[in-house]
Design an enzyme around this catalytic site. Structure first.
Site, PDB file in Angstrom:
ATOM      1  N   ASP A 106       0.799  -1.231   0.000  1.00 44.96           N
ATOM      2  CA  ASP A 106       0.000   0.000   0.000  1.00 44.96           C
ATOM      3  C   ASP A 106       0.832   1.281   0.000  1.00 44.96           C
ATOM      4  OD1 ASP A 106       0.883  -0.127   2.649  1.00 44.96           O
ATOM      5  OD2 ASP A 106      -0.920   0.881   3.368  1.00 44.96           O
ATOM      6  N   GLU A 107       2.085   1.194  -0.420  1.00 42.39           N
ATOM      7  CA  GLU A 107       2.953   2.371  -0.395  1.00 42.39           C
ATOM      8  C   GLU A 107       3.826   2.415  -1.646  1.00 42.39           C
ATOM      9  OE1 GLU A 107       5.680   3.289   3.110  1.00 42.39           O
ATOM     10  OE2 GLU A 107       4.450   1.656   3.843  1.00 42.39           O
TER      11      GLU A 107
END
Ligand SMILES: [Mg+2]
Length: 356
Positions: A106-107
Site C-alpha cells: 500500500d505504499e
C-alpha cells in the site's frame, strides 16, 4: 530540484473491507488474527482510526487489542482482495510518475522532478493523484512531498490520515529538529535507548552529535542515522522494484513440540509461498525457516539450493532445516517459511507485482 512523493494508503486493509461492508465505517475495526475471546495468537495487521482512539495499534498482539476493545469488529485477512485493490491503486500512482517504486502493498515512492517544477505545483499535482485514487478505488491515502525519499516518508507520517504534507528543502531542519528520536526512519526502540544513554534526546541533537562518538558506538550505522537526522538521503527512486523475498508464517494455537504438527504446518506454508512465487513468475535459490519458541527466542536457518519454483523442493528443504536445527524439547510458538534470491522465470512477464 528533486521532488519525491510517498503515496501511502490509510489503514489500507480496513479501508478495503469498508468498501464491501460500508456498515463498519466509523466503527472500531481491526483486521488481523482471530482474537478468540482474548485467547487468540498473532497480531493486529491494520486498524482504523476509531480503533486507534482506544489505543489499538497495528503490530500489537491480537489478545492485547481484545483486552483494550473486545467489542471492536474483528475481520480476518483477505490477501486476495487487498492485492487486487493494490494493483488498481498502483496503476494510478504509476501513471503520474517519472519514476515509480512500490515499497509495500500500500505504499509507493514516485519521482516527479521532470513533471513538476515548483513546490506550489507539487501540491496541486498531489491533490490530483489523491483524487484519482479516490475516484478509481474509493480509498483514502496520504501523500508526503519533499526533496528525497526519507523526507517524503517523514512528511507523509506527519500528514496522516487523508492528508497532503509538503516539507520544502529549506524547512527540513526545522521540521526534524524537535521530533523524538524514534520518529526518525531507521531508529527503533533499542537504538533510541542507546542514543538517550549517550545524552541525545531529539533528532536535532542527533543531527549535531559528534560523528566519531556515533561511529564508535554504532559503526557505519551511526553515520547513516546522523545523515538521516540531517534530512539527508541519497537513495534514488528505484524504477525496477523487485520482490526480495516471499514468506508466510503461522502462529500455533498452542505452543507445540509435536513434530507432525510442525511439519504439516511447514508443508502448508510452503504451498502458499509457492503459490505467490508462481503468481509472480519467479524462481528461488534460498530457503529460510524461522523458528520461534514459546519463550520468544527466535532462530533463522537458511540454505541455498538448486534454482527452483517447486513446492516439493521448498517443503523438503524447509522440513529438513527444521528437523536438523530445531530444539525438539522446546515447544514452538511460530514457524515461518521464506524464499529469497529470487529471479524472474524465463519467458515470464515482468516482475514487480508486490506479493508478500
Ligand atoms: Mg499504509
Amino acid at each position: 530540484m528533486q521532488i519525491i512523493m510517498l503515496i501511502d494508503m490509510d489503514y489500507f486493509f480496513v479501508a478495503c473491507e469498508e468498501l464491501r461492508r460500508p456498515e463498519i465505517k466509523d466503527k472500531p475495526t481491526i483486521v488481523g488474527s482471530d482474537p478468540k475471546q482474548g485467547e487468540g495468537r498473532g497480531v493486529v495487521m491494520t486498524c482504523n482510526y476509531p480503533a486507534r482512539k482506544f489505543g489499538v495499534r497495528s503490530g500489537m498482539p491480537i489478545s492485547q487489542a481484545y483486552r483494550i476493545k473486545s467489542d471492536a469488529i474483528y475481520i480476518p485477512m483477505d490477501y486476495d482482495l487487498y492485492e487486487k485493490i493494490s494493483k488498481d491503486v498502483m496503476k494510478v500512482v504509476k501513471s503520474f510518475a517519472d519514476r515509480f517504486e512500490q515499497v509495500s502493498v500500500d505504499e509507493a515512492f514516485i519521482d516527479v522532478s521532470k513533471k513538476i517544477k515548483s513546490y506550489e505545483d507539487s501540491l496541486d499535482y498531489a491533490k490530483r493523484i489523491k483524487d484519482t485514487i479516490k475516484e478509481k478505488t474509493g480509498l483514502p491515502c496520504t501523500i508526503g512531498i519533499s526533496t528525497n525519499k526519507l523526507m517524503a516518508k517523514m512528511a507523509c507520517e506527519a500528514g496522516k490520515p487523508n492528508g497532503i504534507r509538503l516539507v520544502r528543502e529549506e524547512d527540513v531542519k526545522e521540521f526534524l529538529n524537535g521530533k523524538e528520536l524514534d520518529d526518525l526512519y531507521g531508529i527503533g526502540k533499542k537504538t533510541k535507548e542507546k542514543l538517550e544513554a549517550m545524552g541525545y534526546k531529539t533528532i536535532g541533537e542527533l543531527a549535531k552529535a559528534n560523528t566519531m562518538d556515533l561511529m564508535e558506538r554504532f559503526g557505519s550505522f551511526g553515520v547513516e542515522i546522523q545523515k538521516y537526522a540531517n534530512g539527508i538521503d541519497e537513495s534514488k527512486v528505484e524504477e525496477n522494484y523487485e520482490v526480495k523475498s516471499i514468506g508466510r508464517e503461522k502462529t500455533f494455537e498452542k505452543d507445540t513440540a509435536d513434530r507432525d504438527t510442525v511439519t504439516t504446518a511447514i508443508r502448508k506454508l510452503s504451498d502458499e509461498v509457492i503459490g505467490e512465487v508462481k503468481k509472480a513468475g519467479l524462481t528461488f535459490k534460498a530457503v529460510t525457516v524461522k523458528l520461534r519458541y514459546g519463550d520468544f527466542t527466535e532462530h533463522l536457518k537458511s540454505r541455498s539450493i538448486r534454482r527452483s519454483d517447486d513446492a516439493g523442493d521448498l517443503a523438503s528443504n524447509a522440513v529438513d532445516l527444521y528437523l536438523r536445527y530445531s530444539d525438539k524439547s522446546r515447544p514452538m510458538r511460530k514457524i515461518g517459511v521464506r524464499v529469497s534470491d529470487l529471479t524472474k522465470a524465463r519467458g515470464q512477464k515482468k516482475i514487480g507485482e508486490f506479493t508478500s
